[in-house]
Design a protein around this motif. Structure first.
Motif, PDB file in Angstrom:
ATOM      1  N   SER A 199       0.871  -1.169   0.000  1.00 54.36           N
ATOM      2  CA  SER A 199       0.000   0.000   0.000  1.00 54.36           C
ATOM      3  C   SER A 199       0.908   1.219   0.000  1.00 54.36           C
ATOM      4  O   SER A 199       1.942   1.230   0.664  1.00 54.36           O
ATOM      5  CB  SER A 199      -0.862  -0.035   1.259  1.00 54.36           C
ATOM      6  OG  SER A 199      -1.563   1.155   1.398  1.00 54.36           O
TER       7      SER A 199
ATOM      8  N   VAL B 261      -3.186   4.187  -2.618  1.00 52.45           N
ATOM      9  CA  VAL B 261      -3.049   3.200  -3.691  1.00 52.45           C
ATOM     10  C   VAL B 261      -2.749   1.850  -3.061  1.00 52.45           C
ATOM     11  O   VAL B 261      -1.700   1.661  -2.451  1.00 52.45           O
ATOM     12  CB  VAL B 261      -1.929   3.590  -4.684  1.00 52.45           C
ATOM     13  CG1 VAL B 261      -1.777   2.525  -5.765  1.00 52.45           C
ATOM     14  CG2 VAL B 261      -2.199   4.945  -5.298  1.00 52.45           C
TER      15      VAL B 261
ATOM     16  N   THR C  31      -5.287  -1.262  -4.064  1.00 52.41           N
ATOM     17  CA  THR C  31      -5.963  -2.280  -4.876  1.00 52.41           C
ATOM     18  C   THR C  31      -5.976  -1.953  -6.360  1.00 52.41           C
ATOM     19  O   THR C  31      -6.413  -2.787  -7.161  1.00 52.41           O
ATOM     20  CB  THR C  31      -7.422  -2.453  -4.416  1.00 52.41           C
ATOM     21  OG1 THR C  31      -8.102  -1.212  -4.553  1.00 52.41           O
ATOM     22  CG2 THR C  31      -7.478  -2.940  -2.981  1.00 52.41           C
ATOM     23  N   LEU C  32      -5.534  -0.773  -6.742  1.00 52.50           N
ATOM     24  CA  LEU C  32      -5.571  -0.373  -8.146  1.00 52.50           C
ATOM     25  C   LEU C  32      -4.374  -0.979  -8.869  1.00 52.50           C
ATOM     26  O   LEU C  32      -3.318  -0.375  -8.987  1.00 52.50           O
ATOM     27  CB  LEU C  32      -5.575   1.156  -8.259  1.00 52.50           C
ATOM     28  CG  LEU C  32      -6.752   1.837  -7.565  1.00 52.50           C
ATOM     29  CD1 LEU C  32      -6.565   3.342  -7.532  1.00 52.50           C
ATOM     30  CD2 LEU C  32      -8.063   1.467  -8.234  1.00 52.50           C
ATOM     31  N   HIS C  33      -4.567  -2.208  -9.363  1.00 48.49           N
ATOM     32  CA  HIS C  33      -3.475  -2.968  -9.962  1.00 48.49           C
ATOM     33  C   HIS C  33      -4.046  -3.898 -11.025  1.00 48.49           C
ATOM     34  O   HIS C  33      -5.114  -4.484 -10.826  1.00 48.49           O
ATOM     35  CB  HIS C  33      -2.771  -3.771  -8.863  1.00 48.49           C
ATOM     36  CG  HIS C  33      -1.454  -4.329  -9.266  1.00 48.49           C
ATOM     37  ND1 HIS C  33      -1.349  -5.447 -10.051  1.00 48.49           N
ATOM     38  CD2 HIS C  33      -0.189  -3.923  -8.993  1.00 48.49           C
ATOM     39  CE1 HIS C  33      -0.057  -5.716 -10.253  1.00 48.49           C
ATOM     40  NE2 HIS C  33       0.655  -4.800  -9.622  1.00 48.49           N
TER      41      HIS C  33
ATOM     42  N   HIS D 294      -7.609  -6.186 -11.012  1.00 47.45           N
ATOM     43  CA  HIS D 294      -8.740  -5.885 -11.890  1.00 47.45           C
ATOM     44  C   HIS D 294      -8.822  -6.818 -13.090  1.00 47.45           C
ATOM     45  O   HIS D 294      -9.919  -7.122 -13.558  1.00 47.45           O
ATOM     46  CB  HIS D 294      -8.733  -4.405 -12.265  1.00 47.45           C
ATOM     47  CG  HIS D 294      -9.043  -3.558 -11.078  1.00 47.45           C
ATOM     48  ND1 HIS D 294     -10.327  -3.380 -10.616  1.00 47.45           N
ATOM     49  CD2 HIS D 294      -8.235  -2.925 -10.209  1.00 47.45           C
ATOM     50  CE1 HIS D 294     -10.289  -2.636  -9.519  1.00 47.45           C
ATOM     51  NE2 HIS D 294      -9.040  -2.356  -9.254  1.00 47.45           N
TER      52      HIS D 294
ATOM     53  N   ASP E  81     -13.212   6.778  -0.436  1.00 44.03           N
ATOM     54  CA  ASP E  81     -12.617   5.537  -0.927  1.00 44.03           C
ATOM     55  C   ASP E  81     -12.600   5.560  -2.454  1.00 44.03           C
ATOM     56  O   ASP E  81     -13.610   5.873  -3.090  1.00 44.03           O
ATOM     57  CB  ASP E  81     -13.450   4.350  -0.429  1.00 44.03           C
ATOM     58  CG  ASP E  81     -12.722   3.030  -0.488  1.00 44.03           C
ATOM     59  OD1 ASP E  81     -11.926   2.835  -1.432  1.00 44.03           O
ATOM     60  OD2 ASP E  81     -12.965   2.189   0.393  1.00 44.03           O
TER      61      ASP E  81
ATOM     62  N   GLY F 239     -10.361   2.961  -4.336  1.00 49.20           N
ATOM     63  CA  GLY F 239     -10.179   1.565  -4.734  1.00 49.20           C
ATOM     64  C   GLY F 239     -11.376   0.694  -4.424  1.00 49.20           C
ATOM     65  O   GLY F 239     -11.735  -0.180  -5.221  1.00 49.20           O
TER      66      GLY F 239
ATOM     67  N   THR G 105     -14.130   1.028  -6.939  1.00 55.49           N
ATOM     68  CA  THR G 105     -13.637   0.470  -8.193  1.00 55.49           C
ATOM     69  C   THR G 105     -13.719  -1.050  -8.177  1.00 55.49           C
ATOM     70  O   THR G 105     -14.160  -1.675  -9.151  1.00 55.49           O
ATOM     71  CB  THR G 105     -12.187   0.946  -8.445  1.00 55.49           C
ATOM     72  OG1 THR G 105     -12.155   2.377  -8.409  1.00 55.49           O
ATOM     73  CG2 THR G 105     -11.658   0.458  -9.775  1.00 55.49           C
TER      74      THR G 105
END
Length: 167
Positions: free
Chosen positions: A24, A30, A32-34, A38, A90, A92, A95
């Motif tokens: 993290s 940042v 989970t934005l990976h 996804h 939130d 992430g 998303t």
């Protein structure tokens, strides 16, 4: 505590930082934005091109997404600084929820602890499988959750000088 509850009930999981190999960062802005995350959620299991990408990039399919959003509404209801409110938006989480709900043909999405018991019962009764009816209902609920979350943020920002929606 979400991961702990799931593990205690026999649900196999992997924490995002372990899975992606990235910690993290940016004050947890940042996490989970990976693409591993996804890609695994959004891959259509009956789409040849998606499956080729899964193989090409070494991705793993995701069957279950469980998200507890940052408590934006609760934080602003208690009274907080504008900066604290912004940090409790939130990014992430919504998303992840939207990605899983979009791909509910194959992915189950949970957005509330109230949903855990029924899902665990279904998983046990159906030998680890979730019905399409359940996935569809949970997807609809997921879009309600993200819509309400976004409306709460809009309503909060609208009370601050300088924040007017621009068409």
């Amino acid at each position: 505590g979400t991961a702990d509850v799931l593990e205690q009930n026999g649900i196999r999981l992997r924490r995002v930082q372990v899975w992606t190999g990235f910690p993290s960062m940016l004050g947890h802005r940042v996490a989970t934005l990976h693409p591993k995350v996804h890609g695994g959620i959004l891959a259509r299991r009956d789409n040849v091109e998606d499956q080729q990408d899964i193989a090409k990039y070494g991705l793993e399919l995701v069957d279950l997404v469980v998200v507890g959003l940052y408590p934006f509404q609760e934080v602003v209801a208690k009274g907080c600084s504008f900066e604290e409110a912004i940090e409790n938006i939130d990014v992430g989480g919504p998303t992840l929820i939207r990605a899983a709900a979009k791909n509910h043909k194959w992915v189950t999405v949970l957005t509330s602890q109230r949903q855990y018991h029924d899902l665990l019962c279904e998983l046990k009764a159906r030998n680890g499988c979730v019905s399409q009816a359940t996935r569809s209902g949970l997807a609809l609920s997921a879009f309600v959750v993200t819509g309400e979350y976004d409306r709460a943020i809009r309503a909060y920002l609208a009370t601050h000088e300088g924040y007017q929606a621009v068409a």
